[in-house]
Design an enzyme around this catalytic site. Structure first.
Site, PDB file in Angstrom:
ATOM      1  N   LEU A   1       0.863  -1.172   0.000  1.00 57.42           N
ATOM      2  CA  LEU A   1       0.000   0.000   0.000  1.00 57.42           C
ATOM      3  C   LEU A   1       0.900   1.222   0.000  1.00 57.42           C
ATOM      4  CD1 LEU A   1      -2.699  -0.920   2.706  1.00 57.42           C
ATOM      5  CD2 LEU A   1      -2.919  -1.072   0.222  1.00 57.42           C
ATOM      6  N   ASP A   2       0.449   2.275  -0.670  1.00 55.31           N
ATOM      7  CA  ASP A   2       1.212   3.516  -0.647  1.00 55.31           C
ATOM      8  C   ASP A   2       1.384   3.978   0.800  1.00 55.31           C
ATOM      9  OD1 ASP A   2       1.118   3.439  -3.400  1.00 55.31           O
ATOM     10  OD2 ASP A   2      -0.593   4.816  -3.545  1.00 55.31           O
ATOM     11  N   LYS A   3       2.425   4.746   1.037  1.00 59.25           N
ATOM     12  CA  LYS A   3       2.718   5.231   2.386  1.00 59.25           C
ATOM     13  C   LYS A   3       1.487   5.832   3.054  1.00 59.25           C
ATOM     14  CE  LYS A   3       5.361   8.809   4.823  1.00 59.25           C
ATOM     15  NZ  LYS A   3       6.341   9.919   4.688  1.00 59.25           N
TER      16      LYS A   3
END
Length: 325
Positions: A145-147
């Site tokens: 998942l993106d940050k």
């Protein structure tokens, strides 16, 4: 089968069925706890032998009756250091772990984020229960998942689980749904967005839908409800592929970027100004894209039962929705 201290030793004898096939495939089928890439690495390292002589080619064709000896070296500690970071664990057994990743936590160490990542946290949390993936005592990260995207993730703790989860992601059999808040009201209210995604030729730090190159990507979406006469909508997105920034890129390309997205557009000052004061304050406090990985479903890669998880929207998104209502 035991070998020297800290090592495992296995023997595989070729039957009629596998005869004539590649060595790495035969060994991977005979030893399902190890991935084919792991078997290749063992062959390249001189750890697979026939009649006492190391085999050097993973592509060598096997013959009936041949017996191969495979040495599995002792698992070494992973290069990332263990760091005690609080985790929201949803499910855990000896093979895998499912958790709710908070926004702001990077998944894997990389330049700019060498530590204090999810991997560091999992090494600390799981400890000796990590049985070794690719020869290292580390978690098997099979998706990211993106940050600043929150929500459900699964990671493998054993080589067998890692292999099984990778196969399910490759077969696109894992169910993943996301909730997001987007500008406007997509029309039609249910559909599919597609287009190859790759590095933007204008800004290499961004992804974009490309006319040439890139990788095929498809995102299914459904509008769940709209707020403020269609100024903002809550959408459910389902990934049919898993490209970097896929939902963010596809929704932006369709003219319905995610609220708060710092890379693909926070929203025009006119759009933000049209929101009530409380929603504007909540949006500023969000300080990230309004995107959450809400549900996750897959077959347990070792025990084979179906696992299904659902998570609540995080507080910052709920606060923004309350203000929009």
């Amino acid at each position: 089968m035991a070998g020297q201290k800290g090592q495992e030793r296995h023997e595989v004898t070729v039957a009629e069925g596998p005869a004539g096939r590649r060595l790495d495939r035969v060994l991977a089928d005979a030893l399902p706890q190890f991935s084919r890439n792991r078997i290749k690495a063992l062959i390249d390292g001189g750890l697979v032998s026939l009649d006492g002589t190391a085999v050097t080619s993973a592509a060598a064709k096997v013959k009936v009756g041949q017996t191969f000896a495979i040495i599995i070296p002792e698992v070494v500690e992973a290069a990332p250091v263990a760091q005690a970071i609080p985790l929201d664990i949803v499910f855990e057994d000896e093979d895998l772990i499912v958790l709710n990743k908070p926004a702001g936590l990077v998944v894997h160490p990389a330049p700019g984020n060498p530590d204090h990542t999810l991997v560091n946290a999992l090494i600390a949390h799981c400890g000796e229960s990590l049985t070794g993936i690719g020869g290292e005592r580390r978690p098997g990260i099979v998706h990211r998942l993106d940050k600043d995207t929150s929500g459900l993730m699964v990671a493998a703790k054993s080589a067998a689980a890692h292999r099984g989860l990778v196969e399910q992601f490759a077969a696109r059999s894992i169910e993943r749904s996301y909730r997001g808040l987007v500008w406007g009201r997509p029309s039609p209210t249910r559909g599919s967005l597609s287009g190859n995604i790759g590095r933007s030729p204008r800004n290499r730090k961004k992804m974009a839908v490309l006319k040439r190159g890139g990788r095929p990507a498809e995102t299914g979406y459904q509008v769940l409800r709209s707020f403020r006469n269609g100024a903002v909508s809550e959408v459910e997105c389902r990934l049919k592929t898993g490209r970097t920034h896929q939902i963010r890129v596809h929704m932006t390309e369709a003219g319905h970027g995610l609220l708060g997205d710092p890379v693909y557009g926070r929203g025009s000052s006119k759009r933000i100004g049209s929101l009530p004061a409380g929603a504007q304050t909540a949006l500023a406090a969000l300080a990230r894209q309004a995107l959450h990985a809400k549900s996750l479903g897959f077959h347990h890669p070792v025990k084979h039962g179906v696992l299904q998880f659902d998570s609540q929207l995080p507080h910052d998104m709920c606060e923004l929705i309350n203000c929009l209502e």
